[in-house]
Design a protein around this motif. Structure first.
Motif, PDB file in Angstrom:
ATOM      1  N   SER A 197       0.898  -0.943  -0.419  1.00  0.00           N
ATOM      2  CA  SER A 197      -0.252  -0.503   0.018  1.00  0.00           C
ATOM      3  C   SER A 197       0.541   1.370  -0.354  1.00  0.00           C
ATOM      4  CB  SER A 197      -1.089  -0.050   0.865  1.00  0.00           C
ATOM      5  OG  SER A 197      -1.932   1.358   1.244  1.00  0.00           O
ATOM      6  N   THR A 198       1.029   1.879  -1.076  1.00  0.00           N
ATOM      7  CA  THR A 198       1.776   2.700  -1.348  1.00  0.00           C
ATOM      8  C   THR A 198       1.931   4.054  -1.032  1.00  0.00           C
ATOM      9  OG1 THR A 198       3.003   2.058  -3.320  1.00  0.00           O
ATOM     10  CG2 THR A 198       4.039   3.060  -2.947  1.00  0.00           C
ATOM     11  N   SER A 199       2.135   4.709  -0.418  1.00  0.00           N
ATOM     12  CA  SER A 199       2.016   6.478  -0.151  1.00  0.00           C
ATOM     13  C   SER A 199       2.029   7.291  -1.352  1.00  0.00           C
ATOM     14  CB  SER A 199       3.327   7.406   0.932  1.00  0.00           C
ATOM     15  OG  SER A 199       3.226   6.278   2.049  1.00  0.00           O
ATOM     16  N   HIS A 200       0.665   7.814  -1.787  1.00  0.00           N
ATOM     17  CA  HIS A 200       0.465   8.785  -2.182  1.00  0.00           C
ATOM     18  C   HIS A 200       0.047  10.028  -2.071  1.00  0.00           C
ATOM     19  CE1 HIS A 200      -2.833   6.178  -2.043  1.00  0.00           C
ATOM     20  NE2 HIS A 200      -3.609   7.075  -2.785  1.00  0.00           N
ATOM     21  N   ARG A 201      -0.284  11.244  -3.267  1.00  0.00           N
ATOM     22  CA  ARG A 201      -0.578  12.412  -3.008  1.00  0.00           C
ATOM     23  C   ARG A 201      -1.206  13.301  -4.111  1.00  0.00           C
ATOM     24  NH1 ARG A 201       5.559  15.353  -1.222  1.00  0.00           N
ATOM     25  NH2 ARG A 201       5.900  15.425  -3.627  1.00  0.00           N
ATOM     26  N   VAL A 202      -1.488  14.013  -4.132  1.00  0.00           N
ATOM     27  CA  VAL A 202      -1.936  15.035  -4.488  1.00  0.00           C
ATOM     28  C   VAL A 202      -1.605  16.779  -4.621  1.00  0.00           C
ATOM     29  CG1 VAL A 202      -4.037  16.151  -6.173  1.00  0.00           C
ATOM     30  CG2 VAL A 202      -4.387  13.825  -5.610  1.00  0.00           C
ATOM     31  N   MET A 203      -0.208  16.454  -5.509  1.00  0.00           N
ATOM     32  CA  MET A 203      -0.066  18.064  -5.410  1.00  0.00           C
ATOM     33  C   MET A 203      -0.832  19.246  -5.784  1.00  0.00           C
ATOM     34  SD  MET A 203       2.657  17.824  -3.918  1.00  0.00           S
ATOM     35  CE  MET A 203       3.883  19.130  -3.937  1.00  0.00           C
ATOM     36  N   ASN A 204      -0.714  20.476  -5.907  1.00  0.00           N
ATOM     37  CA  ASN A 204      -1.142  21.333  -6.031  1.00  0.00           C
ATOM     38  C   ASN A 204      -0.541  21.528  -7.095  1.00  0.00           C
ATOM     39  OD1 ASN A 204      -2.081  21.922  -3.742  1.00  0.00           O
ATOM     40  ND2 ASN A 204      -0.769  23.368  -2.757  1.00  0.00           N
ATOM     41  N   PRO A 205      -1.479  22.819  -8.357  1.00  0.00           N
ATOM     42  CA  PRO A 205      -1.616  22.351  -9.788  1.00  0.00           C
ATOM     43  C   PRO A 205      -0.170  23.974 -10.090  1.00  0.00           C
ATOM     44  CG  PRO A 205      -3.055  23.505  -8.997  1.00  0.00           C
ATOM     45  CD  PRO A 205      -2.837  23.158  -7.722  1.00  0.00           C
ATOM     46  N   PRO A 206       0.650  23.375 -11.534  1.00  0.00           N
ATOM     47  CA  PRO A 206       1.024  24.417 -11.218  1.00  0.00           C
ATOM     48  C   PRO A 206       1.006  26.083 -11.608  1.00  0.00           C
ATOM     49  CG  PRO A 206       1.036  23.520 -13.192  1.00  0.00           C
ATOM     50  CD  PRO A 206       0.445  22.823 -12.544  1.00  0.00           C
ATOM     51  N   PRO A 207       1.457  27.731 -11.679  1.00  0.00           N
ATOM     52  CA  PRO A 207       0.670  28.001 -11.959  1.00  0.00           C
ATOM     53  C   PRO A 207      -0.511  28.245 -12.850  1.00  0.00           C
ATOM     54  CG  PRO A 207       2.789  28.507 -11.187  1.00  0.00           C
ATOM     55  CD  PRO A 207       3.154  27.161 -11.994  1.00  0.00           C
ATOM     56  N   GLU A 208      -0.128  28.326 -13.942  1.00  0.00           N
ATOM     57  CA  GLU A 208      -0.814  28.401 -15.440  1.00  0.00           C
ATOM     58  C   GLU A 208      -2.522  27.803 -14.976  1.00  0.00           C
ATOM     59  OE1 GLU A 208       1.870  25.582 -16.130  1.00  0.00           O
ATOM     60  OE2 GLU A 208       2.043  27.067 -15.171  1.00  0.00           O
ATOM     61  N   ARG A 209      -2.046  26.160 -14.460  1.00  0.00           N
ATOM     62  CA  ARG A 209      -3.463  25.245 -13.801  1.00  0.00           C
ATOM     63  C   ARG A 209      -4.323  25.806 -12.320  1.00  0.00           C
ATOM     64  NH1 ARG A 209      -6.030  23.376 -17.448  1.00  0.00           N
ATOM     65  NH2 ARG A 209      -6.834  22.296 -15.899  1.00  0.00           N
ATOM     66  N   ARG A 210      -3.754  26.867 -11.994  1.00  0.00           N
ATOM     67  CA  ARG A 210      -3.677  27.322  -9.695  1.00  0.00           C
ATOM     68  C   ARG A 210      -5.659  27.733 -10.732  1.00  0.00           C
ATOM     69  NH1 ARG A 210       0.842  30.501  -8.304  1.00  0.00           N
ATOM     70  NH2 ARG A 210       2.558  28.957  -7.807  1.00  0.00           N
ATOM     71  N   GLY A 211      -6.057  28.241 -11.018  1.00  0.00           N
ATOM     72  CA  GLY A 211      -7.706  28.756 -11.687  1.00  0.00           C
ATOM     73  C   GLY A 211      -8.488  27.676 -11.911  1.00  0.00           C
ATOM     74  N   PHE A 212      -7.836  26.433 -11.980  1.00  0.00           N
ATOM     75  CA  PHE A 212      -8.727  25.520 -12.706  1.00  0.00           C
ATOM     76  C   PHE A 212      -9.595  24.629 -11.373  1.00  0.00           C
ATOM     77  CE2 PHE A 212      -6.644  26.764 -16.454  1.00  0.00           C
ATOM     78  CZ  PHE A 212      -8.045  27.049 -17.696  1.00  0.00           C
ATOM     79  N   ALA A 213      -9.795  23.860 -11.409  1.00  0.00           N
ATOM     80  CA  ALA A 213     -10.177  22.472 -10.261  1.00  0.00           C
ATOM     81  C   ALA A 213     -10.084  21.019 -10.740  1.00  0.00           C
ATOM     82  CB  ALA A 213     -12.439  22.705  -9.418  1.00  0.00           C
ATOM     83  N   ARG A 214     -10.261  20.639  -9.779  1.00  0.00           N
ATOM     84  CA  ARG A 214      -9.770  19.085  -9.989  1.00  0.00           C
ATOM     85  C   ARG A 214     -11.291  18.575  -9.562  1.00  0.00           C
ATOM     86  NH1 ARG A 214      -7.352  14.105  -8.434  1.00  0.00           N
ATOM     87  NH2 ARG A 214      -5.654  13.734 -10.103  1.00  0.00           N
ATOM     88  N   TYR A 215     -11.512  17.459 -10.620  1.00  0.00           N
ATOM     89  CA  TYR A 215     -12.260  16.531  -9.845  1.00  0.00           C
ATOM     90  C   TYR A 215     -12.420  15.018  -9.986  1.00  0.00           C
ATOM     91  CZ  TYR A 215     -15.488  20.937 -10.447  1.00  0.00           C
ATOM     92  OH  TYR A 215     -16.471  21.772 -10.101  1.00  0.00           O
ATOM     93  N   SER A 216     -12.168  14.042  -9.190  1.00  0.00           N
ATOM     94  CA  SER A 216     -11.962  12.746  -9.432  1.00  0.00           C
ATOM     95  C   SER A 216     -13.017  11.942  -8.687  1.00  0.00           C
ATOM     96  CB  SER A 216     -10.497  12.903  -8.795  1.00  0.00           C
ATOM     97  OG  SER A 216     -10.334  12.655  -7.837  1.00  0.00           O
ATOM     98  N   MET A 217     -12.833  10.878  -9.369  1.00  0.00           N
ATOM     99  CA  MET A 217     -14.104   9.795  -8.518  1.00  0.00           C
ATOM    100  C   MET A 217     -13.166   8.890  -8.150  1.00  0.00           C
ATOM    101  SD  MET A 217     -17.691  10.196 -11.124  1.00  0.00           S
ATOM    102  CE  MET A 217     -16.339  10.166 -12.225  1.00  0.00           C
ATOM    103  N   PRO A 218     -12.888   8.435  -6.226  1.00  0.00           N
ATOM    104  CA  PRO A 218     -12.115   6.930  -6.600  1.00  0.00           C
ATOM    105  C   PRO A 218     -13.448   6.600  -6.249  1.00  0.00           C
ATOM    106  CG  PRO A 218     -11.359   9.018  -5.004  1.00  0.00           C
ATOM    107  CD  PRO A 218     -12.527  10.154  -6.485  1.00  0.00           C
ATOM    108  N   PHE A 219     -13.361   4.780  -5.788  1.00  0.00           N
ATOM    109  CA  PHE A 219     -13.993   4.378  -5.744  1.00  0.00           C
ATOM    110  C   PHE A 219     -13.139   2.965  -4.425  1.00  0.00           C
ATOM    111  CE2 PHE A 219     -15.784  -0.643  -6.031  1.00  0.00           C
ATOM    112  CZ  PHE A 219     -17.342  -0.528  -4.950  1.00  0.00           C
ATOM    113  N   PHE A 220     -13.711   3.486  -3.735  1.00  0.00           N
ATOM    114  CA  PHE A 220     -12.768   2.114  -2.481  1.00  0.00           C
ATOM    115  C   PHE A 220     -12.679   0.784  -2.109  1.00  0.00           C
ATOM    116  CE2 PHE A 220     -11.942   6.810  -1.159  1.00  0.00           C
ATOM    117  CZ  PHE A 220     -10.939   6.944  -1.689  1.00  0.00           C
ATOM    118  N   LEU A 221     -12.469   0.530  -3.056  1.00  0.00           N
ATOM    119  CA  LEU A 221     -13.674  -1.298  -2.756  1.00  0.00           C
ATOM    120  C   LEU A 221     -12.907  -1.730  -1.149  1.00  0.00           C
ATOM    121  CD1 LEU A 221     -13.282  -3.731  -5.077  1.00  0.00           C
ATOM    122  CD2 LEU A 221     -13.928  -4.525  -3.679  1.00  0.00           C
TER     123      LEU A 221
END
Length: 316
Positions: free
Chosen positions: A249-273
């Motif tokens: 079970s590997t550590s993972h993270r979601v980093m903040n976007p680069p300056p040109e993408r800061r104005g964009f939201a991020r959407y995702s859909m994980p399914f925890f089985l």
């Protein structure tokens, strides 16, 4: 065939091959899991139109006024159903909350079901038309794909292909709708701090927007890069425990976007089985060797383990 240790990035495997060459597919995805704890899966079988509809419903919900969303927050519910507000969940061991808000959909159980005490009823927002039907359909599609992947994992471990079927029957799986809002340059923390998932495997849609990284064996962060429409799958703590860390079970993270993408939201859909609540997580004998003694000698039920971990991430 490339040696596991020589793999430099998470490979993409086609789930369509699980029908044509089940043993070959099991080896391909199993080797990726053993090396990285992650795999990228193409041809996963979740319909594109369903994914698009689900993404649209999530965006519609998160665009609602804050007071409307907060009406679906369950105080004391450990974040298991309904809405969890922005900057609440915190990675295990962390002190700064994640820059995200989310909604949880669980399994729909009939009245009087034996797991009703462990799996609370779903909440459904009235403000978004078709919300309930869309996510019940997506939940089922995720589960079907997850079952196929677990079957391949079973083959890789030398188990019967249906080994996990009983373990996940009526399992406490969760579909999460995630929203990372646009952020400024002085945002406190990152979108999702370094963490490991609690469950058996996680299936993630929406990783096309960059930011997802895994912690590689050499201590460096490695970007998980995918093609449009592919699924990211990772091993959770329950399966790591069951396999005596053969599948990490590997550590993972979601980093903040680069300056040109800061104005964009991020959407995702994980399914925890998840496994069923009363499934006893006991180290598989074939994963115990003189070189790898049993690292988890005390069995624990899936529900007890879940509650323990929810407290650690400040949801309980």
């Amino acid at each position: 065939m490339t040696d596991i240790a020589d793999m430099k990035h998470v490979p993409s495997v086609s789930l369509a091959n699980s029908d044509k060459d089940p043993d070959g597919f099991a080896q391909a995805i199993g080797r990726s899991f053993e090396r990285f704890g992650f795999a990228v899966v193409a041809d996963h079988g979740i319909p594109a139109d369903l994914i698009a509809r689900a993404e649209a419903k999530a965006k519609a919900f998160f665009a609602l006024p804050e007071e409307v969303k907060r009406a679906y927050f369950v105080d004391g519910g450990m974040g298991q159903r309904g809405y969890t507000p922005f900057r609440v969940e915190t990675a295990k061991g962390g002190t700064i909350a994640d820059l995200k808000e989310f909604w949880h959909v669980g399994r729909e159980l009939p009245v009087g079901h034996r797991y009703a005490a462990d799996m609370p009823a779903n909440l459904w927002p009235d403000e978004v038309e078709g919300f309930r039907s869309t996510y019940i359909e997506l939940f089922a599609a995720f589960e079907a794909t997850g079952r196929r992947i677990l079957s391949a994992i079973a083959r890789y471990l030398g188990l019967a292909p249906d080994f996990f079927d009983d373990a996940i029957e009526d399992g406490n799986s969760i579909l999460r709708l995630l929203h990372y809002p646009p952020i400024g340059p002085d945002a406190p923390g990152i979108r999702a701090g370094a963490h490991e998932d609690i469950n058996s495997i996680t299936l993630l849609l929406g990783a096309e927007e960059g930011g997802l990284q895994l912690l590689d064996r050499d201590g460096r962060w490695l970007a998980v890069e995918i093609e449009p429409g592919e699924l990211v799958v990772n091993i959770g703590d329950m399966l790591q425990r069951l396999t005596n860390k053969r599948l990490p079970s590997t550590s993972h993270r979601v980093m903040n976007p680069p300056p040109e993408r800061r104005g964009f939201a991020r959407y995702s859909m994980p399914f925890f089985l998840h496994f069923r609540p009363d499934y006893l997580i006991r180290t598989l004998p074939q994963t115990i060797t003189p070189e790898r003694p049993d690292q988890f000698p005390d069995p624990i039920t899936a529900n007890d383990y879940l509650l323990e971990r929810l407290r650690e991430i400040k949801l309980g």
